[in-house]
Design an enzyme around this catalytic site. Sequence first.
Site, mmCIF file in Angstrom:
data_model
loop_
_atom_site.group_PDB
_atom_site.id
_atom_site.type_symbol
_atom_site.label_atom_id
_atom_site.label_comp_id
_atom_site.label_asym_id
_atom_site.label_seq_id
_atom_site.Cartn_x
_atom_site.Cartn_y
_atom_site.Cartn_z
ATOM 1 N N HIS A 188 0.834 -1.209 0.000
ATOM 2 C CA HIS A 188 0.000 0.000 0.000
ATOM 3 C C HIS A 188 0.867 1.256 0.000
ATOM 4 O O HIS A 188 1.954 1.296 0.575
ATOM 5 C CB HIS A 188 -0.991 0.004 1.168
ATOM 6 C CG HIS A 188 -0.384 -0.020 2.539
ATOM 7 N ND1 HIS A 188 0.022 1.128 3.193
ATOM 8 C CD2 HIS A 188 -0.156 -1.041 3.411
ATOM 9 C CE1 HIS A 188 0.481 0.815 4.393
ATOM 10 N NE2 HIS A 188 0.383 -0.490 4.554
ATOM 11 N N ASP B 68 0.019 4.465 1.087
ATOM 12 C CA ASP B 68 -0.099 5.435 2.171
ATOM 13 C C ASP B 68 0.705 5.013 3.383
ATOM 14 O O ASP B 68 1.090 3.849 3.532
ATOM 15 C CB ASP B 68 -1.562 5.635 2.549
ATOM 16 C CG ASP B 68 -2.230 4.345 3.010
ATOM 17 O OD1 ASP B 68 -2.007 3.294 2.373
ATOM 18 O OD2 ASP B 68 -2.989 4.377 4.007
ATOM 19 N N ASP C 100 6.553 0.983 6.897
ATOM 20 C CA ASP C 100 5.234 0.374 6.742
ATOM 21 C C ASP C 100 4.425 1.289 5.825
ATOM 22 O O ASP C 100 3.971 2.340 6.248
ATOM 23 C CB ASP C 100 4.565 0.242 8.100
ATOM 24 C CG ASP C 100 3.131 -0.225 8.035
ATOM 25 O OD1 ASP C 100 2.716 -0.748 6.983
ATOM 26 O OD2 ASP C 100 2.406 -0.028 9.031
ATOM 27 N N GLU D 180 -4.786 2.182 2.970
ATOM 28 C CA GLU D 180 -4.805 0.966 3.781
ATOM 29 C C GLU D 180 -4.910 1.292 5.271
ATOM 30 O O GLU D 180 -5.568 0.577 6.026
ATOM 31 C CB GLU D 180 -3.533 0.146 3.514
ATOM 32 C CG GLU D 180 -3.538 -1.246 4.134
ATOM 33 C CD GLU D 180 -2.927 -1.321 5.520
ATOM 34 O OE1 GLU D 180 -2.998 -2.386 6.147
ATOM 35 O OE2 GLU D 180 -2.377 -0.293 6.002
ATOM 36 N N GLU D 181 -4.264 2.383 5.684
ATOM 37 C CA GLU D 181 -4.150 2.663 7.110
ATOM 38 C C GLU D 181 -5.413 3.251 7.723
ATOM 39 O O GLU D 181 -5.581 3.204 8.935
ATOM 40 C CB GLU D 181 -2.976 3.627 7.358
ATOM 41 C CG GLU D 181 -1.610 3.115 6.895
ATOM 42 C CD GLU D 181 -1.075 1.971 7.748
ATOM 43 O OE1 GLU D 181 -1.813 1.505 8.640
ATOM 44 O OE2 GLU D 181 0.066 1.543 7.517
ATOM 45 N N ASP E 96 3.848 -6.851 3.435
ATOM 46 C CA ASP E 96 3.419 -5.924 4.492
ATOM 47 C C ASP E 96 3.442 -6.570 5.869
ATOM 48 O O ASP E 96 2.583 -6.305 6.707
ATOM 49 C CB ASP E 96 2.011 -5.402 4.173
ATOM 50 C CG ASP E 96 1.621 -4.213 5.038
ATOM 51 O OD1 ASP E 96 2.505 -3.598 5.647
ATOM 52 O OD2 ASP E 96 0.412 -3.891 5.102
ATOM 53 N N HIS F 281 3.736 2.821 13.129
ATOM 54 C CA HIS F 281 2.664 3.735 13.500
ATOM 55 C C HIS F 281 3.064 4.667 14.643
ATOM 56 O O HIS F 281 2.206 5.331 15.224
ATOM 57 C CB HIS F 281 1.372 2.990 13.877
ATOM 58 C CG HIS F 281 0.798 2.189 12.769
ATOM 59 N ND1 HIS F 281 -0.450 1.595 12.850
ATOM 60 C CD2 HIS F 281 1.264 1.868 11.540
ATOM 61 C CE1 HIS F 281 -0.704 0.949 11.727
ATOM 62 N NE2 HIS F 281 0.331 1.099 10.919
#
Length: 488
Positions: free
Chosen positions: A77, A79, A116, A146-147, A170, A458
């Site tokens: 992904h 983003d 990520d 995705e997030e 991922d 994150h």
Amino acid sequence: MSTDIRSLEPKAMWNHFADLNAVPRPSKKEERVIQFIRNFGEQLGLPTLVDETGNVIIKKPATPGMEDRQTVALQSHLDMVHQKNASTTFDFNTEGIRMYVDGDWVKADGTTLGADNGIGVASIMALLSSTDIPHPALEALFTIDEETGMTGAMNLKGGLLDAPIMLNLDTEDDRELTIGCAGGIDVTATGHYTPEQAPAGSKGYKLTVRGLTGGHSGMDIHLGRGNANKLMNRLLFQATEETAVKVSALDGGGLRNAIPRESFAILAVAAGQEEAFKNLIVQQTQVLKAEYATTDPALEVVLEPTTVPAMVLPADFQHKLLRVLYTCPNGIYRLSPDIENLVQTSNNLARVLVQEGGYTIMCLTRSAVNSEKLDLATAIRSALELAGAEVKLTGSYPGWTPRPEAAIVQIMTKLYRDMFQSEPDVNACHAGLECGILGANYPDMEMISFGPNIRGAHSPDEKVQISSVQKYWGFLLETLKHIPAKEA
């Protein structure tokens, strides 16, 4: 800072990662990175498609001698989670990530790194641009958002991909081969209240909870790390029970899929109650630091004078708010009865914002069992509604059912064993991967997820291990060599 990054091996992959990280790419604002990837594919002269949602698909023919192999879809992904330390000055909308090398790790300066899923994206770019890497026909799928909702995967139409195998790049531990994941649903509560004037003679204070470890609300939820929203609420609940304190504003957490690291409250303390209030905060801070000494050794609770707020929460609303936040579950709800040590269901109290007559409370509820996910989300919804909030359940996405018998799982398990003389951890994870969603339109596609060691995803502590990237890269290249022939 990217000079050191560009000298790392494999150079092609790290250079693509540096190029990617120069492009701002927050979830739901991916226009620039979509164009970046589109230009990349077109400049290579490869068939490139941007679908109606913004997903980018680039196809590359097999290298000579590999034409008889099954086509492989490579998926990551575009983003990334945008989080920074409160003390860091950085504009995610205009600046590229400031990266640096620290021993065997690549880190970012006070922000999330974007490993990520930027390492996965850069890996696919390196394969697409290569001229000397043997591989079968490739279909590169770069999804968006995705997030914060997985809308890219949800809106990918059937028929765009022909590959019978998908490699999702991922996963964040190089020992793992992930073949299943949890689904999730957002629980969002909003409402209004009528502020009232702060009591005459009050003193203003700002209370801060900070220094928590944070992390990914799926992959790290089992580690028992402190949630800033829950810890702040404990302090405020105790303070309002024992002293005359009124809350004016509350601001904690940020993204639904990140364990909150910081929370801030503006308070009005009644005249004559200051010493009792200060002593209580000192005592409760010692309690929290003792409880979280192992998981959050840098935990700080800071109390400092500030301007007396003009308006505060009315007593009835403050009473309900602090109790509903206390009630809201956080962390593991249930472990899997079938897979040892796998979190089956959890909740993250991700965001609490209370100010100027309005409030928002956000949770992300995850589960590998859809009915249990909905049951927990409904329980949280019920408590919030009793406090007077309007609650919406949105963004529900399915889990990914493991298929351990799939040919690609067997091939990669044996290959890992042969290459590294150890057993891989073939597992399901508690994070939300896009494979389950993609499988709705591609039900016959065999899928597996893997990647290098990424820690602190994150959070501003995010980092990726250089030696692990090299291990993962070699494993990826060998996997492509071992893709079976097409069925006759």
